[in-house]
Design a protein around this motif. Structure first.
Motif, mmCIF file in Angstrom:
data_model
loop_
_atom_site.group_PDB
_atom_site.id
_atom_site.type_symbol
_atom_site.label_atom_id
_atom_site.label_comp_id
_atom_site.label_asym_id
_atom_site.label_seq_id
_atom_site.Cartn_x
_atom_site.Cartn_y
_atom_site.Cartn_z
ATOM 1 N N ILE A 155 25.775 34.709 -2.056
ATOM 2 C CA ILE A 155 24.803 35.466 -2.828
ATOM 3 C C ILE A 155 23.589 35.828 -1.984
ATOM 4 O O ILE A 155 22.950 36.857 -2.196
ATOM 5 N N ALA A 156 23.284 35.001 -0.975
ATOM 6 C CA ALA A 156 22.139 35.279 -0.107
ATOM 7 C C ALA A 156 22.254 36.645 0.543
ATOM 8 O O ALA A 156 21.277 37.388 0.660
ATOM 9 N N GLY A 157 23.453 36.997 0.977
ATOM 10 C CA GLY A 157 23.666 38.304 1.594
ATOM 11 C C GLY A 157 23.432 39.440 0.614
ATOM 12 O O GLY A 157 22.885 40.490 0.972
ATOM 13 N N SER A 194 30.278 44.095 -20.358
ATOM 14 C CA SER A 194 30.448 42.781 -19.755
ATOM 15 C C SER A 194 30.318 42.879 -18.243
ATOM 16 O O SER A 194 30.525 43.946 -17.645
ATOM 17 N N ARG A 195 30.006 41.771 -17.616
ATOM 18 C CA ARG A 195 29.906 41.754 -16.153
ATOM 19 C C ARG A 195 31.255 42.085 -15.525
ATOM 20 O O ARG A 195 31.310 42.770 -14.490
ATOM 21 N N ASP A 251 25.285 40.347 -11.311
ATOM 22 C CA ASP A 251 23.968 39.792 -11.649
ATOM 23 C C ASP A 251 22.926 40.131 -10.585
ATOM 24 O O ASP A 251 21.788 40.492 -10.904
ATOM 25 N N VAL A 252 23.310 40.000 -9.319
ATOM 26 C CA VAL A 252 22.355 40.252 -8.235
ATOM 27 C C VAL A 252 21.942 41.718 -8.215
ATOM 28 O O VAL A 252 20.761 42.043 -8.035
ATOM 29 N N GLY A 276 26.892 40.566 -21.798
ATOM 30 C CA GLY A 276 26.707 41.267 -20.533
ATOM 31 C C GLY A 276 25.356 41.944 -20.484
ATOM 32 O O GLY A 276 24.327 41.336 -20.793
ATOM 33 N N TYR A 277 25.345 43.223 -20.128
ATOM 34 C CA TYR A 277 24.106 43.976 -20.000
ATOM 35 C C TYR A 277 24.200 45.296 -20.761
ATOM 36 O O TYR A 277 25.290 45.855 -20.931
#
Length: 249
Positions: free
Chosen positions: A92-94, A180-181, A203-204, A230-231
Protein backbone atom coordinates in the motif's frame (compact mmCIF):
# COMPACT_ATOMS: atom_id res chain seq x y z
CA UNK A 1 7.43 2.48 -39.85
CA UNK A 2 6.80 -0.12 -37.18
CA UNK A 3 3.73 0.61 -35.09
CA UNK A 4 3.91 0.17 -31.32
CA UNK A 5 1.00 -0.05 -28.90
CA UNK A 6 2.90 2.19 -26.51
CA UNK A 7 6.26 2.74 -24.87
CA UNK A 8 6.99 1.05 -21.54
CA UNK A 9 9.86 1.74 -19.16
CA UNK A 10 10.83 -1.33 -17.10
CA UNK A 11 12.85 -0.56 -13.96
CA UNK A 12 14.29 -3.62 -12.20
CA UNK A 13 17.77 -4.52 -10.97
CA UNK A 14 17.38 -8.20 -11.91
CA UNK A 15 18.71 -8.80 -15.47
CA UNK A 16 16.49 -11.89 -15.86
CA UNK A 17 13.36 -9.88 -15.10
CA UNK A 18 14.34 -7.13 -17.54
CA UNK A 19 15.11 -9.70 -20.22
CA UNK A 20 11.85 -11.62 -19.78
CA UNK A 21 9.68 -8.51 -19.72
CA UNK A 22 11.46 -6.99 -22.71
CA UNK A 23 10.87 -10.16 -24.72
CA UNK A 24 7.25 -10.65 -23.66
CA UNK A 25 6.18 -7.03 -23.98
CA UNK A 26 7.97 -6.55 -27.31
CA UNK A 27 6.16 -9.60 -28.68
CA UNK A 28 2.91 -8.06 -27.45
CA UNK A 29 3.59 -4.96 -29.55
CA UNK A 30 5.12 -2.56 -27.04
CA UNK A 31 8.33 -0.58 -27.34
CA UNK A 32 10.39 -1.39 -24.24
CA UNK A 33 13.26 0.46 -22.59
CA UNK A 34 14.87 -0.75 -19.37
CA UNK A 35 16.74 0.65 -16.39
CA UNK A 36 18.63 -1.19 -13.64
CA UNK A 37 18.49 1.53 -10.98
CA UNK A 38 16.72 4.68 -9.94
CA UNK A 39 19.16 7.15 -11.45
CA UNK A 40 19.02 5.47 -14.86
CA UNK A 41 15.23 5.30 -14.67
CA UNK A 42 14.86 9.04 -14.04
CA UNK A 43 17.34 9.86 -16.80
CA UNK A 44 15.53 7.70 -19.35
CA UNK A 45 12.17 9.08 -18.29
CA UNK A 46 13.38 12.65 -18.74
CA UNK A 47 14.90 11.92 -22.16
CA UNK A 48 11.79 10.29 -23.58
CA UNK A 49 8.72 9.90 -21.34
CA UNK A 50 7.05 6.49 -21.73
CA UNK A 51 3.34 5.68 -21.75
CA UNK A 52 3.66 3.46 -18.68
CA UNK A 53 6.29 2.55 -16.06
CA UNK A 54 6.86 -0.85 -14.45
CA UNK A 55 8.81 -0.12 -11.29
CA UNK A 56 10.39 -2.57 -8.85
CA UNK A 57 10.42 -1.50 -5.21
CA UNK A 58 13.87 -2.88 -4.35
CA UNK A 59 16.27 -1.09 -6.70
CA UNK A 60 19.63 0.62 -6.05
CA UNK A 61 20.34 4.35 -6.30
CA UNK A 62 16.91 5.37 -5.04
CA UNK A 63 14.31 2.83 -3.96
CA UNK A 64 11.13 2.33 -5.92
CA UNK A 65 9.00 4.32 -3.49
CA UNK A 66 11.16 7.41 -3.89
CA UNK A 67 11.36 7.03 -7.67
CA UNK A 68 7.57 6.66 -7.82
CA UNK A 69 7.15 9.83 -5.81
CA UNK A 70 9.67 11.69 -8.00
CA UNK A 71 7.87 10.62 -11.19
CA UNK A 72 4.47 11.48 -9.80
CA UNK A 73 5.61 14.98 -8.81
CA UNK A 74 5.98 15.89 -12.48
CA UNK A 75 3.94 13.34 -14.44
CA UNK A 76 0.63 11.50 -14.48
CA UNK A 77 2.16 8.49 -16.28
CA UNK A 78 0.62 5.17 -15.14
CA UNK A 79 2.92 3.29 -12.75
CA UNK A 80 2.70 -0.41 -11.89
CA UNK A 81 4.93 -1.37 -8.98
CA UNK A 82 6.53 -4.78 -8.53
CA UNK A 83 7.18 -5.88 -4.97
CA UNK A 84 8.61 -8.95 -3.29
CA UNK A 85 7.37 -7.65 0.06
CA UNK A 86 4.64 -9.81 1.54
CA UNK A 87 3.21 -7.32 4.02
CA UNK A 88 0.10 -5.61 2.66
CA UNK A 89 1.18 -2.35 4.32
CA UNK A 90 4.39 -2.37 2.26
CA UNK A 91 2.40 -2.78 -0.94
CA UNK A 92 0.00 0.00 0.00
CA UNK A 93 2.97 2.32 0.60
CA UNK A 94 3.67 2.38 -3.13
CA UNK A 95 0.07 3.27 -3.90
CA UNK A 96 0.20 6.15 -1.44
CA UNK A 97 3.27 7.42 -3.27
CA UNK A 98 1.22 7.57 -6.45
CA UNK A 99 1.41 4.14 -8.09
CA UNK A 100 -1.67 3.03 -10.02
CA UNK A 101 -1.37 -0.71 -9.41
CA UNK A 102 1.02 -3.33 -8.06
CA UNK A 103 1.98 -6.98 -8.53
CA UNK A 104 3.68 -9.21 -5.98
CA UNK A 105 6.77 -11.17 -7.04
CA UNK A 106 6.90 -13.82 -8.30
CA UNK A 107 4.22 -12.78 -10.79
CA UNK A 108 2.86 -14.08 -14.05
CA UNK A 109 4.06 -12.07 -17.08
CA UNK A 110 0.68 -12.84 -18.64
CA UNK A 111 -1.11 -11.16 -15.72
CA UNK A 112 1.19 -8.15 -15.98
CA UNK A 113 0.42 -7.87 -19.71
CA UNK A 114 -3.30 -7.98 -18.95
CA UNK A 115 -3.00 -5.17 -16.41
CA UNK A 116 -0.92 -3.05 -18.79
CA UNK A 117 -3.45 -3.57 -21.56
CA UNK A 118 -6.33 -2.62 -19.27
CA UNK A 119 -4.69 0.58 -18.05
CA UNK A 120 -3.57 1.80 -21.47
CA UNK A 121 -6.86 0.85 -23.11
CA UNK A 122 -8.72 2.77 -20.40
CA UNK A 123 -6.65 5.88 -21.06
CA UNK A 124 -7.54 5.85 -24.74
CA UNK A 125 -11.26 5.39 -24.21
CA UNK A 126 -13.80 8.14 -24.70
CA UNK A 127 -15.70 9.33 -21.63
CA UNK A 128 -17.84 6.66 -19.98
CA UNK A 129 -20.97 8.70 -20.55
CA UNK A 130 -22.20 11.91 -22.10
CA UNK A 131 -24.08 12.57 -18.87
CA UNK A 132 -24.52 14.36 -16.64
CA UNK A 133 -25.33 17.42 -18.70
CA UNK A 134 -23.29 16.45 -21.74
CA UNK A 135 -20.20 15.59 -19.76
CA UNK A 136 -20.22 18.63 -17.45
CA UNK A 137 -20.92 18.38 -13.75
CA UNK A 138 -21.18 21.26 -11.33
CA UNK A 139 -21.69 20.51 -7.66
CA UNK A 140 -21.02 23.16 -5.09
CA UNK A 141 -17.44 24.32 -5.56
CA UNK A 142 -16.57 21.28 -7.72
CA UNK A 143 -16.60 21.45 -11.53
CA UNK A 144 -15.89 18.31 -13.59
CA UNK A 145 -15.52 18.31 -17.37
CA UNK A 146 -15.58 14.65 -18.44
CA UNK A 147 -15.09 15.56 -22.11
CA UNK A 148 -11.80 17.34 -21.53
CA UNK A 149 -10.99 15.27 -18.44
CA UNK A 150 -10.44 18.27 -16.23
CA UNK A 151 -11.47 18.98 -12.65
CA UNK A 152 -11.69 22.32 -10.87
CA UNK A 153 -12.21 23.05 -7.19
CA UNK A 154 -13.02 26.64 -6.24
CA UNK A 155 -12.14 27.56 -9.85
CA UNK A 156 -8.64 26.13 -9.47
CA UNK A 157 -7.49 23.31 -11.74
CA UNK A 158 -7.01 20.06 -9.83
CA UNK A 159 -4.37 17.68 -11.11
CA UNK A 160 -5.58 14.07 -11.15
CA UNK A 161 -3.84 11.01 -12.52
CA UNK A 162 -5.67 9.21 -15.31
CA UNK A 163 -6.68 6.41 -12.95
CA UNK A 164 -7.96 8.87 -10.35
CA UNK A 165 -10.06 10.60 -13.00
CA UNK A 166 -11.42 7.25 -14.17
CA UNK A 167 -12.53 6.41 -10.63
CA UNK A 168 -14.17 9.82 -10.23
CA UNK A 169 -15.90 9.52 -13.61
CA UNK A 170 -17.22 6.07 -12.77
CA UNK A 171 -18.67 7.30 -9.47
CA UNK A 172 -20.18 10.39 -11.11
CA UNK A 173 -21.92 8.31 -13.75
CA UNK A 174 -23.47 6.22 -10.96
CA UNK A 175 -24.16 9.25 -8.77
CA UNK A 176 -26.26 8.43 -5.73
CA UNK A 177 -25.81 4.69 -6.17
CA UNK A 178 -23.24 2.86 -4.03
CA UNK A 179 -20.58 0.90 -5.88
CA UNK A 180 -18.75 -1.89 -4.09
CA UNK A 181 -14.97 -1.83 -3.97
CA UNK A 182 -14.93 -5.08 -5.94
CA UNK A 183 -17.08 -3.52 -8.69
CA UNK A 184 -14.83 -0.48 -8.86
CA UNK A 185 -11.73 -2.69 -9.01
CA UNK A 186 -13.23 -4.71 -11.87
CA UNK A 187 -14.43 -1.65 -13.78
CA UNK A 188 -11.24 0.40 -13.53
CA UNK A 189 -8.41 -2.12 -13.12
CA UNK A 190 -10.02 -5.00 -14.99
CA UNK A 191 -9.66 -7.79 -12.44
CA UNK A 192 -11.50 -9.21 -9.44
CA UNK A 193 -9.96 -9.25 -5.95
CA UNK A 194 -7.94 -12.42 -5.44
CA UNK A 195 -5.45 -11.67 -2.67
CA UNK A 196 -5.22 -9.64 0.53
CA UNK A 197 -4.79 -5.99 -0.24
CA UNK A 198 -6.46 -5.93 -3.66
CA UNK A 199 -9.48 -3.98 -2.40
CA UNK A 200 -7.17 -1.56 -0.61
CA UNK A 201 -6.15 -0.46 -4.10
CA UNK A 202 -9.59 1.15 -4.41
CA UNK A 203 -9.47 2.61 -0.89
CA UNK A 204 -6.12 4.30 -1.50
CA UNK A 205 -7.25 5.86 -4.77
CA UNK A 206 -10.47 7.10 -3.18
CA UNK A 207 -8.39 8.56 -0.35
CA UNK A 208 -6.12 10.29 -2.86
CA UNK A 209 -9.16 11.63 -4.72
CA UNK A 210 -10.69 12.99 -1.55
CA UNK A 211 -7.43 14.71 -0.73
CA UNK A 212 -7.68 16.59 -4.01
CA UNK A 213 -11.39 17.38 -4.49
CA UNK A 214 -12.80 17.59 -0.97
CA UNK A 215 -12.56 20.78 1.06
CA UNK A 216 -12.20 18.58 4.15
CA UNK A 217 -11.13 15.02 3.17
CA UNK A 218 -11.93 13.78 6.69
CA UNK A 219 -15.54 14.88 6.23
CA UNK A 220 -16.14 14.27 2.52
CA UNK A 221 -19.10 15.89 0.81
CA UNK A 222 -18.79 14.29 -2.63
CA UNK A 223 -17.32 10.79 -2.34
CA UNK A 224 -19.22 9.14 0.48
CA UNK A 225 -18.41 5.85 2.20
CA UNK A 226 -21.47 3.61 2.19
CA UNK A 227 -20.79 1.34 5.14
CA UNK A 228 -20.89 -2.32 4.23
CA UNK A 229 -21.43 -1.42 0.57
CA UNK A 230 -18.69 0.73 -0.92
CA UNK A 231 -18.56 4.29 -2.22
CA UNK A 232 -20.99 6.68 -3.89
CA UNK A 233 -20.81 10.14 -5.40
CA UNK A 234 -23.26 12.59 -3.86
CA UNK A 235 -24.09 15.57 -5.94
CA UNK A 236 -24.66 18.56 -3.71
CA UNK A 237 -27.30 21.13 -4.49
CA UNK A 238 -26.27 24.48 -5.85
CA UNK A 239 -24.05 25.51 -8.74
CA UNK A 240 -20.45 26.57 -8.82
CA UNK A 241 -19.05 29.35 -10.91
CA UNK A 242 -17.63 28.21 -14.20
CA UNK A 243 -13.83 28.05 -13.90
CA UNK A 244 -11.93 30.83 -15.55
CA UNK A 245 -10.75 29.73 -18.99
CA UNK A 246 -13.06 26.72 -19.26
CA UNK A 247 -13.85 25.89 -22.84
CA UNK A 248 -10.63 27.53 -24.00
CA UNK A 249 -7.36 25.86 -24.94
Amino acid sequence: MEHHKGKILVVDDEPAVRRILTTRLSMAGYQVVTAADGEEALALFTQSPPDLVILDVMIPKGDGYQICQDLRSTSDVPIIMLTALSDVADRIAGLRMGADDYLVKPFSPKELEARINTILRRLKKTPLSASPENGILQAGSLFVDCNRRRVYLNQQLVRLTEIEFNVLELLINQAGEPLSRADILQAIWGYAPSQPGDLRLVDVHVSRLRGKIEVDPKQPEYIITERGMGYSFQRRSGRSSQPVGIGQE
